[in-house]
Design a protein around this motif. Structure first.
Motif, short mmCIF file in Angstrom:
data_model
loop_
_atom_site.label_atom_id
_atom_site.label_comp_id
_atom_site.label_asym_id
_atom_site.label_seq_id
_atom_site.Cartn_x
_atom_site.Cartn_y
_atom_site.Cartn_z
N GLU A 1 0.85 -1.18 0.00
CA GLU A 1 0.00 0.00 0.00
C GLU A 1 0.89 1.24 0.00
OE1 GLU A 1 -3.75 0.75 2.53
OE2 GLU A 1 -2.08 1.67 3.63
N ARG A 2 0.62 2.15 -0.92
CA ARG A 2 1.35 3.42 -1.00
C ARG A 2 0.35 4.57 -1.06
NH1 ARG A 2 5.54 3.23 -5.78
NH2 ARG A 2 6.25 5.15 -4.76
N ARG A 3 0.40 5.43 -0.06
CA ARG A 3 -0.44 6.63 -0.01
C ARG A 3 0.47 7.85 -0.03
NH1 ARG A 3 -4.00 6.54 5.12
NH2 ARG A 3 -5.04 8.26 4.07
N VAL A 4 0.21 8.76 -0.95
CA VAL A 4 1.03 9.95 -1.09
C VAL A 4 0.18 11.18 -0.86
CG1 VAL A 4 2.54 11.29 -2.60
CG2 VAL A 4 2.53 8.80 -2.75
N PHE A 5 0.71 12.09 -0.05
CA PHE A 5 0.07 13.37 0.20
C PHE A 5 0.92 14.45 -0.45
CE2 PHE A 5 -1.38 10.57 3.49
CZ PHE A 5 -2.69 10.95 3.73
N HIS A 6 0.31 15.27 -1.29
CA HIS A 6 0.99 16.38 -1.95
C HIS A 6 0.45 17.68 -1.38
CE1 HIS A 6 2.49 13.75 -5.20
NE2 HIS A 6 1.32 13.15 -5.08
N ARG A 7 1.35 18.60 -1.05
CA ARG A 7 0.89 19.90 -0.56
C ARG A 7 0.27 20.66 -1.72
NH1 ARG A 7 1.38 22.44 3.92
NH2 ARG A 7 3.23 21.41 4.70
N ASP A 8 -0.91 21.16 -1.49
CA ASP A 8 -1.66 21.93 -2.48
C ASP A 8 -2.08 23.23 -1.80
OD1 ASP A 8 -3.04 22.71 -4.69
OD2 ASP A 8 -4.55 21.12 -4.61
N GLY A 9 -1.17 24.21 -1.78
CA GLY A 9 -1.42 25.43 -1.03
C GLY A 9 -1.37 25.13 0.45
N ALA A 10 -2.42 25.46 1.17
CA ALA A 10 -2.48 25.18 2.61
C ALA A 10 -3.06 23.80 2.90
CB ALA A 10 -3.31 26.25 3.31
N ALA A 11 -3.56 23.12 1.88
CA ALA A 11 -4.22 21.82 2.06
C ALA A 11 -3.32 20.70 1.52
CB ALA A 11 -5.56 21.81 1.33
N TRP A 12 -3.79 19.48 1.71
CA TRP A 12 -3.10 18.30 1.19
C TRP A 12 -4.00 17.57 0.21
CZ3 TRP A 12 1.90 17.28 2.07
CH2 TRP A 12 2.51 17.92 3.15
N ARG A 13 -3.42 17.09 -0.87
CA ARG A 13 -4.12 16.27 -1.85
C ARG A 13 -3.54 14.87 -1.73
NH1 ARG A 13 -2.20 15.08 -6.69
NH2 ARG A 13 -0.77 16.85 -6.68
N GLU A 14 -4.41 13.86 -1.65
CA GLU A 14 -3.96 12.49 -1.45
C GLU A 14 -4.20 11.66 -2.69
OE1 GLU A 14 -4.89 8.59 1.37
OE2 GLU A 14 -5.94 10.48 1.75
N GLU A 15 -3.26 10.73 -2.95
CA GLU A 15 -3.46 9.76 -4.03
C GLU A 15 -2.80 8.45 -3.65
OE1 GLU A 15 -1.58 10.82 -7.75
OE2 GLU A 15 0.32 11.29 -6.77
N ALA A 16 -3.30 7.38 -4.25
CA ALA A 16 -2.71 6.05 -4.07
C ALA A 16 -1.80 5.77 -5.26
CB ALA A 16 -3.80 4.99 -3.98
N LEU A 17 -0.72 5.03 -5.01
CA LEU A 17 0.19 4.65 -6.08
C LEU A 17 0.23 3.13 -6.20
CD1 LEU A 17 3.31 6.92 -5.34
CD2 LEU A 17 1.42 7.38 -6.90
N TYR A 18 0.46 2.67 -7.42
CA TYR A 18 0.74 1.25 -7.60
C TYR A 18 1.99 0.89 -6.82
CZ TYR A 18 -2.54 0.41 -11.46
OH TYR A 18 -3.65 0.25 -12.23
N PRO A 19 2.05 -0.36 -6.35
CA PRO A 19 3.28 -0.76 -5.62
C PRO A 19 4.42 -0.90 -6.60
CG PRO A 19 1.73 -2.58 -5.72
CD PRO A 19 1.06 -1.41 -6.31
#
Length: 192
Positions: free
Chosen positions: A174-192
């Motif tokens: 399981e891979r969960r990535v959080f990207h900073r998007d201004g003051a908030a976070w955007r989350e996405e899953a990645l293939y292993p």
């Protein structure tokens, strides 16, 4: 699981503190040389909050010089007993003088003497030279206060990206990535 990367990191670090036999706050710090080559070493996390991830060092060390020249870094935590890791990437900023003073004052007396005695990352002519420097600074400061050396402080990695990796059966991790998007976070899953 939490959708706040800082809360999730705190949870995972807390679990690591209960399960890892040594240094659950150990991390691999990657910087970049002036020539653009990667440079990595282990350090200890000494603080974390919504502002970022903090570690302390001799500013004249190799990592200190590299961060002064290129203030970006990557961190990698690996907790073998939990089969998890966290990767952090972002800009680096100096901690405040007050933060550095407070953490320095919390260190063991021998570690404070060591911060004065060690010419970190520079050639050592022999162990005796380090031991002599420790003895000299021990004598200099006696039983009094030991001020923070001007060449010793901390850095905060302000994350732009935080990835949480968890071992799963058949290498379908399981891979969960959080990207900073201004003051908030955007989350996405990645293939292993």
């Amino acid at each position: 699981m939490s959708t706040d990367p800082y809360a999730l990191f705190s949870d995972w670090l807390g679990e690591a503190a209960r399960s890892e036999p040594n240094d659950p706050n150990a991390l691999c710090l990657a910087t970049c040389t002036p020539e653009g080559r990667p440079s990595a070493r282990m350090v200890l996390l000494k603080g974390h909050d919504a502002r970022g991830f903090v570690f302390y060092t001799n500013l004249e060390s190799r990592k200190g010089r590299e961060l002064a020249a290129n203030p970006f870094a990557a961190l990698c935590f690996h907790w073998k007993t939990l089969q998890r890791s966290v990767r952090v990437e972002g800009a680096v900023e100096a901690v405040s003088e007050a933060e550095a003073d407070e953490y320095y004052a919390s260190r063991a007396r021998g570690s404070r003497i060591g911060a004065w005695a060690s010419r970190q990352s520079r050639p050592l002519e022999g162990r005796w030279a380090l031991e002599k420097a420790v003895a000299d600074y021990t004598l200099k400061f006696g039983v009094g206060a030991i001020p923070r050396p001007p060449h010793w402080s901390g850095f905060r990695v302000v994350p732009e990206r935080i990835e949480f990796w968890r071992d799963m059966p058949f290498r379908l991790h399981e891979r969960r990535v959080f990207h900073r998007d201004g003051a908030a976070w955007r989350e996405e899953a990645l293939y292993p």
